[in-house]
Scaffold this motif. Structure first.
Motif, PDB file in Angstrom:
ATOM      1  N   SER A  87     -29.279 -10.060 -40.050  1.00  0.00           N
ATOM      2  CA  SER A  87     -29.872  -9.629 -39.466  1.00  0.00           C
ATOM      3  C   SER A  87     -29.752  -8.304 -39.084  1.00  0.00           C
ATOM      4  O   SER A  87     -29.957  -7.848 -38.104  1.00  0.00           O
ATOM      5  CB  SER A  87     -29.910 -10.813 -38.197  1.00  0.00           C
ATOM      6  N   ALA A  88     -28.689  -7.940 -38.884  1.00  0.00           N
ATOM      7  CA  ALA A  88     -28.513  -6.693 -38.446  1.00  0.00           C
ATOM      8  C   ALA A  88     -28.720  -5.385 -39.677  1.00  0.00           C
ATOM      9  O   ALA A  88     -29.046  -5.709 -40.583  1.00  0.00           O
ATOM     10  CB  ALA A  88     -26.540  -5.928 -38.687  1.00  0.00           C
ATOM     11  N   THR A  89     -29.232  -4.867 -38.300  1.00  0.00           N
ATOM     12  CA  THR A  89     -29.570  -3.233 -39.300  1.00  0.00           C
ATOM     13  C   THR A  89     -28.542  -2.086 -38.711  1.00  0.00           C
ATOM     14  O   THR A  89     -29.440  -0.716 -38.633  1.00  0.00           O
ATOM     15  CB  THR A  89     -31.078  -2.421 -38.801  1.00  0.00           C
ATOM     16  N   THR A  90     -27.623  -2.447 -38.811  1.00  0.00           N
ATOM     17  CA  THR A  90     -26.026  -0.770 -38.613  1.00  0.00           C
ATOM     18  C   THR A  90     -25.111  -1.564 -39.612  1.00  0.00           C
ATOM     19  O   THR A  90     -25.187  -2.465 -40.285  1.00  0.00           O
ATOM     20  CB  THR A  90     -25.524  -1.362 -37.212  1.00  0.00           C
ATOM     21  N   GLY A 119     -22.438  -3.847 -37.640  1.00  0.00           N
ATOM     22  CA  GLY A 119     -22.304  -5.160 -37.184  1.00  0.00           C
ATOM     23  C   GLY A 119     -23.149  -6.013 -38.432  1.00  0.00           C
ATOM     24  O   GLY A 119     -23.157  -6.737 -39.121  1.00  0.00           O
ATOM     25  N   ARG A 124     -31.075  -7.994 -43.827  1.00  0.00           N
ATOM     26  CA  ARG A 124     -32.243  -7.515 -43.462  1.00  0.00           C
ATOM     27  C   ARG A 124     -31.429  -6.098 -44.047  1.00  0.00           C
ATOM     28  O   ARG A 124     -30.865  -5.027 -43.937  1.00  0.00           O
ATOM     29  CB  ARG A 124     -32.328  -6.761 -42.118  1.00  0.00           C
ATOM     30  N   GLU A 138     -32.738   5.309 -30.014  1.00  0.00           N
ATOM     31  CA  GLU A 138     -33.720   4.481 -30.941  1.00  0.00           C
ATOM     32  C   GLU A 138     -33.778   5.267 -32.534  1.00  0.00           C
ATOM     33  O   GLU A 138     -34.801   4.567 -33.473  1.00  0.00           O
ATOM     34  CB  GLU A 138     -34.866   4.372 -29.889  1.00  0.00           C
ATOM     35  N   PHE A 139     -34.005   6.439 -32.138  1.00  0.00           N
ATOM     36  CA  PHE A 139     -34.770   6.734 -34.185  1.00  0.00           C
ATOM     37  C   PHE A 139     -33.432   7.498 -34.724  1.00  0.00           C
ATOM     38  O   PHE A 139     -34.054   7.890 -36.061  1.00  0.00           O
ATOM     39  CB  PHE A 139     -36.246   7.661 -34.131  1.00  0.00           C
ATOM     40  N   ILE A 190     -37.621  -0.852 -41.332  1.00  0.00           N
ATOM     41  CA  ILE A 190     -36.726  -2.393 -41.290  1.00  0.00           C
ATOM     42  C   ILE A 190     -37.710  -3.359 -42.462  1.00  0.00           C
ATOM     43  O   ILE A 190     -38.299  -3.506 -42.178  1.00  0.00           O
ATOM     44  CB  ILE A 190     -36.667  -2.934 -40.118  1.00  0.00           C
TER      45      ILE A 190
END
Lengths: 314, 433
Positions: A129-132, A135, A79, A34-35, A66
């Protein structure tokens, strides 16, 4: 009673401890996943960068997390700026900084398209919308809005800004001509010159011999015949080759071969792919006459015909 | 030293521990959470190798699904405009959202599998005789509701995968005789998948079907108690009745004093002996805790390793090629495809035969099986009893056929529903650019 109970206790207690330890370990891994984000390191680097270029106050106020540009009325949740943190700092940060902290280039027409009103994906595509990394840039299967990149544009012999004009035309569809959109402007001239609308209906006008083209960009590429298309099986390639020599790509077609130059068929393809069902409300659609007026005094842009009474592709 | 330590451990960890067997039994009855256990359970039913604890594993999955599901409900919006975006938010912006969704997804697919394997265990051990036939029926109903729960949940992300899987599934339902179109209309809330379908599936998924499962589950548990526990107990009991019991050394009294010989004696046990049983608390509750923990760990590991699938936003005008039903229904789709006959331009759809009649027949046979089984009581609670070899073989072959059809549907079917062997190149589907 004691002995028999202990046999089960002896059997199970060790496993219970082992599974509890495993559970604890998995929870730790969950927190670690998660982190350990793709964006954490950039957000550590960014305030230092701001500080380095004299924005100490802003560097101090920077809060990690984010970040997003949220514009519900056009369905944008971008994002991208979680990593691309320098996007609005072109006046402070030099353009030589490496991605993703590099500032977004700025010019007259970009100044009119504020980030807060348009976000990122309406122009660039990709998954906002992706934060990777993967992605956002690559997306998965069923990907209908791939991110425009220099590599992708080059594949079709275009520059990225030429390719991106397809997306400008989402809103500028009804302009006769728009400053800075040379590809699309060429296409719009060709529609008049080649008299496309003798056969094709666009937005309720034109002849009914050929298929309607109003939402040509939404067509399912799988329904196209790729048997006579060379190169990659993409809707872009199909359109380019079909516009050049329709009789080769679709042997039974009534459409004449226009024998257009590669530049011309590419320009028309960009325009056709921009004709999609889109969520932009009226305040996002520019006044066509304003665009025409803007074209006139510009000495650098190629001469374009004045708005005429003839039906115009929109 | 060790005794002192364990005594200290007991003092720290247990507020109270039973001093006598009576207190042990009362501990179960008096505790709300434990009251549905019997005071004592048979050792044989605690055996890993008899039941594999699959029913408990299903219950554990149900608990995981309920907890993760309720948490997902705080983020999910059942609207065609917002659903997909809310899943993206869960994936990318909500803390632990991706983990939550992954765990819900894998637990749901795991539950379909575990419930089926649980049923296979009950079948192969012949554990549906006598009054247990009722619980067999409840179990079949629970399998169906589990499938429906999974199916209704499948649509909720509102991506291409979900949209077209539900299109395939409801189109098969349409082929049912007489009621087909009505069933499809009721499922979809109209003639095509849209907002009404999403809302309907959502309400079914988060309220009606879970409540139905909980009611059936409670009844399933209650019946186990009323049937006297797992069927393996009948085997132990039968063995006890068969085995002669040593006569106890008693004196026989007549009117005039002690006489030679023995009095009337029970020559075998009528049921379980003391040594066949253990107290539910802590032996059963501890093992149950262990099973829950194992299941929780497995789903958590799966959630950490594999992401739940999410494709592009649902697009009614672009059908993915191929469009597949969820894996637990893909064998039906495979049946539909393989029973569809084409004679020139004339097509006989296989949806009625492959999608309705054949699975309907299988379900009917499954439901009636306890009454079709004519084997002797000795097969009860016994794995792969020789007397039931033909039955077990039939079940195994049917299961194998379903598994093969699922594997073919999921892994071998490619564009245009053609078979592509592993390593065989699949045609590249056209892209936008």
């Amino acid at each position: 009673m004691g002995d028999k109970n202990e046999s089960f206790e002896a059997k199970d207690f060790g496993w219970l401890v082992a599974m509890s330890v495993l559970f604890f370990a998995l929870v730790v891994v969950g927190f670690w996943f998660e982190f350990s984000t793709d964006w954490g390191s950039y957000q550590q680097e960014f305030p230092q960068l701001l500080g380095h270029y004299g924005k100490v106050e802003d560097a101090r106020e920077f809060r990690p997390g984010i970040k997003q540009i949220w514009i519900p009325k056009i369905g944008v949740t971008d994002r991208c700026i979680t990593c691309h943190l320098g996007y609005e700092w072109s006046s402070v940060l030099p353009a030589t900084i490496a991605e993703p902290l590099k500032p977004h280039p700025m010019n007259d027409w970009l100044a009119k398209h504020e980030f807060s009103r348009f976000g990122c994906t309406p122009c660039h595509g990709g998954d906002g919308s992706a934060t990777t990394l993967a992605g956002a840039h690559e997306g998965g299967r069923g990907w209908e809005d791939p991110m425009l990149s220099r590599a992708l544009a080059k594949q079709y012999g275009l520059t990225m800004s030429e390719m991106m004009q397809m997306r400008c035309n989402f809103c500028h569809r009804h302009d006769v001509a728009t400053p800075g959109m040379d590809e699309i402007n060429l296409a719009k001239q060709l529609v008049i010159k080649k008299k496309c609308m003798i056969c094709h209906v666009v937005e309720g006008r034109g002849g009914a011999t050929g298929p309607e083209l109003t939402y040509e960009g939404d067509r399912n590429p799988e329904l196209l015949n790729f048997a006579h298309v060379h190169g990659e099986r993409t809707m872009f390639n199909w359109n380019v080759q079909h516009l050049t020599q329709a009789s080769v790509v679709s042997p039974n077609t009534q459409m004449p071969d226009f024998n257009m130059t590669p530049e011309e068929s590419r320009a028309l393809t960009l325009m056709l792919l921009s004709w999609r069902r889109l969520p932009y409300p009226p305040e996002y659609i520019p006044d066509p006459e304003m665009a025409a007026a803007a074209m006139q005094p510009s000495p650098t842009s190629p001469p374009t015909p004045a708005p005429s009474a003839t039906p115009v592709a929109r | 030293m060790g005794d002192k330590l364990s005594a200290l451990w007991r003092k720290v960890s247990w507020a109270w521990s039973p001093e006598s067997e009576r207190e042990s039994s009362e501990a179960i009855v008096k505790n709300f959470w434990l009251h549905w256990f019997p005071a004592k359970v048979a050792r044989a039913s605690m055996d890993w190798n008899y039941s594999f604890w699959l029913g408990t594993a299903s219950a554990a999955l149900l608990l995981i699904l309920t907890v993760t599901g309720v948490m997902l409900m705080f983020f999910y919006v059942p609207s065609t405009e917002r659903a997909y975006g809310s899943i993206k938010d869960l994936q990318y912006a909500v803390s632990f959202g991706r983990l939550l969704r992954n765990q819900h997804r894998w637990a749901a697919e795991g539950m379909v599998a575990v419930v089926y394997i649980h049923m296979a265990r009950v079948f192969l051990t012949g554990a549906y005789r006598g009054t247990r036939a009722i619980n067999w029926l409840v179990g079949v109903a629970l399998l169906l509701v589990t499938l429906l729960l999974s199916f209704t949940g499948y649509l909720l992300p509102w991506d291409q995968l979900a949209f077209w899987a539900i299109t395939v599934g409801t189109s098969i339902a349409k082929q049912a005789p007489v009621l087909g179109p009505t069933i499809q209309f009721i499922l979809l809330g109209g003639h095509e998948i849209g907002q009404q379908t999403l809302l309907r599936f959502y309400v079914l998924h988060v309220f009606f079907l879970p409540v139905f499962v909980l009611v059936l589950f409670a009844y399933h548990m209650w019946r186990i108690r009323k049937d006297g526990g797992l069927a393996v107990i009948e085997r132990v009991r039968n063995d006890r009745v068969m085995a002669p019991k040593a006569a106890s050394k008693t004196k026989s009294y007549s009117l005039f004093g002690i006489t030679p010989g023995t009095s009337v004696q029970v020559m075998s046990s009528t049921g379980l002996e003391e040594s066949d049983q253990v107290f539910s608390s802590p032996d059963l509750s501890r093992r149950m805790m262990l099973v829950f923990l194992v299941v929780f760990n497995i789903t958590l590991l799966a959630a950490l390793l594999f992401n739940a699938p999410l494709e592009g936003l649902a697009n009614p005008s672009v059908t993915p090629n191929p469009a597949k039903a969820p894996w637990y229904f893909v064998w039906l789709q495979e049946l539909v495809a393989s029973t569809t006959v084409r004679l020139g331009d004339f097509t006989v759809s296989g949806a009625l035969l492959g999608g309705i009649l054949l699975p309907g027949f299988l379900l009917g046979v499954l439901t009636l099986w306890p009454w079709l089984d004519g084997s002797s009581f000795r097969t009860e609670g016994r794995w792969l009893a020789p007397e039931r070899r033909r039955q077990n073989l039939t079940f195994a072959i049917a299961t194998l056929a379903i598994i093969v059809l699922i594997l073919v549907g999921v892994y071998l079917r490619g564009p245009y529903w053609r078979i592509y062997w592993p390593g065989q190149p699949r045609p590249e589907m056209p892209r936008l650019y």
